[in-house]
Scaffold this active site. Structure first.
Site, PDB file in Angstrom:
ATOM      1  N   GLY A   1     -37.781   2.002   7.840  1.00 11.54           N
ATOM      2  CA  GLY A   1     -36.466   1.629   8.357  1.00 11.54           C
ATOM      3  C   GLY A   1     -36.463   1.504   9.868  1.00 11.54           C
ATOM      4  O   GLY A   1     -35.557   1.985  10.546  1.00 11.54           O
TER       5      GLY A   1
ATOM      6  N   ARG B   1     -34.017  -1.385  13.057  1.00 11.34           N
ATOM      7  CA  ARG B   1     -32.829  -1.165  13.892  1.00 11.34           C
ATOM      8  C   ARG B   1     -32.466   0.324  13.872  1.00 11.34           C
ATOM      9  O   ARG B   1     -33.113   1.113  13.177  1.00 11.34           O
ATOM     10  CB  ARG B   1     -31.665  -2.035  13.417  1.00 11.34           C
ATOM     11  CG  ARG B   1     -31.311  -1.851  11.971  1.00 11.34           C
ATOM     12  CD  ARG B   1     -30.478  -3.012  11.410  1.00 11.34           C
ATOM     13  NE  ARG B   1     -30.360  -2.881   9.954  1.00 11.34           N
ATOM     14  CZ  ARG B   1     -29.368  -2.250   9.335  1.00 11.34           C
ATOM     15  NH1 ARG B   1     -28.374  -1.736  10.046  1.00 11.34           N
ATOM     16  NH2 ARG B   1     -29.339  -2.147   8.030  1.00 11.34           N
TER      17      ARG B   1
ATOM     18  N   VAL C   1     -38.187   1.345   0.128  1.00 12.64           N
ATOM     19  CA  VAL C   1     -38.837   2.650  -0.092  1.00 12.64           C
ATOM     20  C   VAL C   1     -38.481   3.264  -1.441  1.00 12.64           C
ATOM     21  O   VAL C   1     -39.164   4.182  -1.904  1.00 12.64           O
ATOM     22  CB  VAL C   1     -38.514   3.678   1.032  1.00 12.64           C
ATOM     23  CG1 VAL C   1     -39.120   3.254   2.364  1.00 12.64           C
ATOM     24  CG2 VAL C   1     -37.038   3.965   1.134  1.00 12.64           C
TER      25      VAL C   1
ATOM     26  N   ASN D   1     -37.841   7.654   7.913  1.00 12.29           N
ATOM     27  CA  ASN D   1     -36.551   7.480   8.578  1.00 12.29           C
ATOM     28  C   ASN D   1     -35.556   6.685   7.738  1.00 12.29           C
ATOM     29  O   ASN D   1     -34.360   6.944   7.803  1.00 12.29           O
ATOM     30  CB  ASN D   1     -36.770   6.781   9.930  1.00 12.29           C
ATOM     31  CG  ASN D   1     -35.471   6.247  10.501  1.00 12.29           C
ATOM     32  OD1 ASN D   1     -34.643   6.999  11.015  1.00 12.29           O
ATOM     33  ND2 ASN D   1     -35.258   4.932  10.368  1.00 12.29           N
TER      34      ASN D   1
ATOM     35  N   SER E   1     -30.648  15.125   8.395  1.00 14.55           N
ATOM     36  CA  SER E   1     -29.292  14.985   8.963  1.00 14.55           C
ATOM     37  C   SER E   1     -28.657  16.360   9.027  1.00 14.55           C
ATOM     38  O   SER E   1     -29.050  17.272   8.288  1.00 14.55           O
ATOM     39  CB  SER E   1     -28.446  14.090   8.047  1.00 14.55           C
ATOM     40  OG  SER E   1     -27.090  14.132   8.419  1.00 14.55           O
TER      41      SER E   1
ATOM     42  N   TYR F   1     -24.879  11.867  -0.409  1.00 15.77           N
ATOM     43  CA  TYR F   1     -25.653  11.833   0.842  1.00 15.77           C
ATOM     44  C   TYR F   1     -26.117  13.250   1.214  1.00 15.77           C
ATOM     45  O   TYR F   1     -27.291  13.473   1.544  1.00 15.77           O
ATOM     46  CB  TYR F   1     -24.782  11.234   1.951  1.00 15.77           C
ATOM     47  CG  TYR F   1     -25.483  10.993   3.270  1.00 15.77           C
ATOM     48  CD1 TYR F   1     -26.276   9.869   3.467  1.00 15.77           C
ATOM     49  CD2 TYR F   1     -25.327  11.885   4.331  1.00 15.77           C
ATOM     50  CE1 TYR F   1     -26.901   9.634   4.686  1.00 15.77           C
ATOM     51  CE2 TYR F   1     -25.946  11.664   5.558  1.00 15.77           C
ATOM     52  CZ  TYR F   1     -26.736  10.537   5.733  1.00 15.77           C
ATOM     53  OH  TYR F   1     -27.355  10.301   6.934  1.00 15.77           O
TER      54      TYR F   1
ATOM     55  N   LYS G   1     -29.973  14.702   1.540  1.00 18.27           N
ATOM     56  CA  LYS G   1     -30.492  15.223   2.806  1.00 18.27           C
ATOM     57  C   LYS G   1     -30.928  16.689   2.674  1.00 18.27           C
ATOM     58  O   LYS G   1     -31.915  17.105   3.278  1.00 18.27           O
ATOM     59  CB  LYS G   1     -29.435  15.061   3.918  1.00 18.27           C
ATOM     60  CG  LYS G   1     -29.174  13.600   4.299  1.00 18.27           C
ATOM     61  CD  LYS G   1     -30.423  12.928   4.841  1.00 18.27           C
ATOM     62  CE  LYS G   1     -30.176  11.492   5.283  1.00 18.27           C
ATOM     63  NZ  LYS G   1     -31.385  10.842   5.816  1.00 18.27           N
TER      64      LYS G   1
ATOM     65  N   ILE H   1     -25.175   9.822  15.562  1.00 20.94           N
ATOM     66  CA  ILE H   1     -25.949   8.910  16.406  1.00 20.94           C
ATOM     67  C   ILE H   1     -25.316   7.512  16.338  1.00 20.94           C
ATOM     68  O   ILE H   1     -24.936   7.048  15.244  1.00 20.94           O
ATOM     69  CB  ILE H   1     -27.418   8.831  15.927  1.00 20.94           C
ATOM     70  CG1 ILE H   1     -28.012  10.225  15.678  1.00 20.94           C
ATOM     71  CG2 ILE H   1     -28.263   8.038  16.922  1.00 20.94           C
ATOM     72  CD1 ILE H   1     -28.144  11.132  16.889  1.00 20.94           C
TER      73      ILE H   1
HETATM   74  P1  NAP Z   1     -29.043   2.085  10.088  1.00 19.27           P
HETATM   75  O1  NAP Z   1     -28.696   1.701  11.467  1.00 19.27           O
HETATM   76  O2  NAP Z   1     -28.132   1.706   8.967  1.00 19.27           O
HETATM   77  O3  NAP Z   1     -30.537   1.567   9.779  1.00 19.27           O
HETATM   78  C1  NAP Z   1     -31.111   1.849   8.549  1.00 19.27           C
HETATM   79  C2  NAP Z   1     -32.542   1.381   8.526  1.00 19.27           C
HETATM   80  O4  NAP Z   1     -33.116   1.753   7.263  1.00 19.27           O
HETATM   81  C3  NAP Z   1     -32.667  -0.135   8.619  1.00 19.27           C
HETATM   82  O5  NAP Z   1     -33.841  -0.449   9.342  1.00 19.27           O
HETATM   83  C4  NAP Z   1     -32.813  -0.569   7.158  1.00 19.27           C
HETATM   84  O6  NAP Z   1     -33.547  -1.769   6.984  1.00 19.27           O
HETATM   85  C5  NAP Z   1     -33.603   0.594   6.602  1.00 19.27           C
HETATM   86  N1  NAP Z   1     -33.449   0.736   5.160  1.00 19.27           N
HETATM   87  C6  NAP Z   1     -32.310   0.896   4.437  1.00 19.27           C
HETATM   88  N2  NAP Z   1     -32.589   0.980   3.138  1.00 19.27           N
HETATM   89  C7  NAP Z   1     -33.926   0.864   3.022  1.00 19.27           C
HETATM   90  C8  NAP Z   1     -34.823   0.845   1.932  1.00 19.27           C
HETATM   91  N3  NAP Z   1     -34.391   0.965   0.678  1.00 19.27           N
HETATM   92  N4  NAP Z   1     -36.146   0.691   2.183  1.00 19.27           N
HETATM   93  C9  NAP Z   1     -36.603   0.554   3.455  1.00 19.27           C
HETATM   94  N5  NAP Z   1     -35.802   0.553   4.528  1.00 19.27           N
HETATM   95  C10 NAP Z   1     -34.475   0.711   4.311  1.00 19.27           C
HETATM   96  O7  NAP Z   1     -29.170   3.668   9.958  1.00 19.27           O
HETATM   97  P2  NAP Z   1     -29.524   4.779  11.075  1.00 19.27           P
HETATM   98  O8  NAP Z   1     -28.257   5.339  11.557  1.00 19.27           O
HETATM   99  O9  NAP Z   1     -30.522   4.268  12.010  1.00 19.27           O
HETATM  100  O10 NAP Z   1     -30.170   5.893  10.121  1.00 19.27           O
HETATM  101  C11 NAP Z   1     -31.574   6.101  10.039  1.00 19.27           C
HETATM  102  C12 NAP Z   1     -31.810   7.439   9.345  1.00 19.27           C
HETATM  103  O11 NAP Z   1     -31.200   8.478  10.092  1.00 19.27           O
HETATM  104  C13 NAP Z   1     -31.211   7.510   7.946  1.00 19.27           C
HETATM  105  O12 NAP Z   1     -32.069   8.252   7.107  1.00 19.27           O
HETATM  106  C14 NAP Z   1     -29.912   8.255   8.160  1.00 19.27           C
HETATM  107  O13 NAP Z   1     -29.480   8.924   7.003  1.00 19.27           O
HETATM  108  C15 NAP Z   1     -30.333   9.221   9.249  1.00 19.27           C
HETATM  109  N6  NAP Z   1     -29.225   9.766  10.042  1.00 19.27           N
HETATM  110  C16 NAP Z   1     -28.381   8.947  10.726  1.00 19.27           C
HETATM  111  C17 NAP Z   1     -27.351   9.510  11.473  1.00 19.27           C
HETATM  112  C18 NAP Z   1     -26.390   8.674  12.284  1.00 19.27           C
HETATM  113  O14 NAP Z   1     -25.412   9.246  12.796  1.00 19.27           O
HETATM  114  N7  NAP Z   1     -26.608   7.363  12.463  1.00 19.27           N
HETATM  115  C19 NAP Z   1     -27.191  10.892  11.496  1.00 19.27           C
HETATM  116  C20 NAP Z   1     -28.071  11.692  10.794  1.00 19.27           C
HETATM  117  C21 NAP Z   1     -29.090  11.118  10.064  1.00 19.27           C
HETATM  118  P3  NAP Z   1     -32.843  -3.226   7.230  1.00 19.27           P
HETATM  119  O15 NAP Z   1     -32.645  -3.327   8.726  1.00 19.27           O
HETATM  120  O16 NAP Z   1     -33.846  -4.197   6.709  1.00 19.27           O
HETATM  121  O17 NAP Z   1     -31.563  -3.212   6.475  1.00 19.27           O
END
Ligand code: NAP
Length: 261
Positions: free
Chosen positions: A11, A14, A63, A89, A152, A165, A169, A198
């Site tokens: 992932g 972005r 994944v 990730n 998370s 979710y 996690k 984030i």
């Molecule tokens: P995001 O901006 O929505 O980006 C998600 C990324 O994961 C994208 O690159 C997406 O690919 C990829 N992805 C989604 N489903 C997938 C799959 N089935 N197989 C492979 N890749 C996949 O999310 P983010 O905020 O960066 O989150 C990244 C991680 O951090 C996640 O595990 C999330 O739960 C965790 N997290 C986020 C936050 C927050 O506040 N943002 C807080 C705690 C934890 P595409 O670009 O091709 O769609």
């Protein structure tokens, strides 16, 4: 002949994954930028990785799919012949935030498959490969391989409008402990990074809610987290700065986990 450490980041096109890829690029890594469907974002990330001093490839793979995970590892090894760092990730939020008493099985299955089962079996596959790498003595240049999983604050915070979710996690937290315990004998350290809130596409839809919470002091460091905050923590692990720690949780959450009175 590749003379860079090789990181596989799921992932990574972005959001947080891109932030991680860029910090690893600054360390000179070759970064395998995995993505699910957004190829433009992945290619843009690759460009930025190169500009930051790294190199890499993009690999589309879901994944949650066994075949895709296999191909992801095969393409990584085909390109570079080794994996020094795995960063789990990739993850998704529920499409709709439903109350715990109403939420359905479809969303539960989707979140467990992508957010927990996917990283669990990808880690298993990569760990087997890393063990062979270690056993063949192929660790001198970059040190022992390592594994990081992005969980998370939802691993321990009960949000009753996204139980699926939170459960996924929380599962990642145990996954980290399990692999840490199993892989220590091979010198492979395993870490969990727990981000707070984030600024990414995932949280864009709830921006106002979190702006208000931050202003009210819901966590001590009164700002949004940035993908680079997570990337820098991963970079510290990639550099090998925690050699006597495994199964460790690194909170990157502005102090959210503190209890204050
Ligand atoms: P995001 O901006 O929505 O980006 C998600 C990324 O994961 C994208 O690159 C997406 O690919 C990829 N992805 C989604 N489903 C997938 C799959 N089935 N197989 C492979 N890749 C996949 O999310 P983010 O905020 O960066 O989150 C990244 C991680 O951090 C996640 O595990 C999330 O739960 C965790 N997290 C986020 C936050 C927050 O506040 N943002 C807080 C705690 C934890 P595409 O670009 O091709 O769609």
């Amino acid at each position: 002949m590749n003379d860079r450490p090789v990181s596989l980041v799921t992932g990574a096109g972005r959001g947080i994954g891109r932030g991680i890829a860029l910090e690893l690029a600054r360390l000179g890594h070759a970064v395998v930028i995995n993505y699910a469907g957004n190829m433009d974002a992945a290619l843009e990330c690759l460009q930025l990785v190169r500009e930051a001093g790294g190199d890499g490839i993009t690999v589309r793979a879901d994944v949650s799919s066994t075949e895709d995970r296999e191909r992801l590892v095969d393409e990584t090894l085909g390109a570079y012949g080794r994996i020094d760092l795995l960063v789990n990730n990739a993850g998704v939020a529920p499409s709709v935030r439903d109350d715990l008493l109403e939420a359905g099985e479809e969303s539960f299955d989707r979140l467990i498959n992508i957010n927990l089962k996917g990283p669990y079996f990808l880690t298993q596959r990569v760990a087997r490969r890393m063990i062979r790498q270690v056993q063949s003595g192929d660790v001198k240049a970059f040190g022992s391989p390592r594994i990081v999983t992005i969980s998370s604050i939802s691993a321990y915070t009960a949000s009753v409008n996204r139980g699926d979710y939170c459960v996924a996690k929380a599962g990642l937290a145990m996954m980290t402990r399990l692999f840490a315990a199993r892989l220590a004998e091979f010198g492979i350290n395993v870490y969990e990074i727990r981000p707070g809130v984030i600024a990414t596409d995932m949280t864009a839809g709830v921006k106002e809610k979190y702006d208000t919470l931050i202003a009210q002091g819901a966590w001590p460091i009164r700002r949004w987290g940035e993908p680079s905050d997570i990337g820098r923590a991963v970079a510290a692990i990639a550099r090998g700065d925690f050699p006597y720690s495994t199964g460790e949780v690194i909170n990157v959450d502005g102090g959210f986990h503190l209890r204050t009175l």
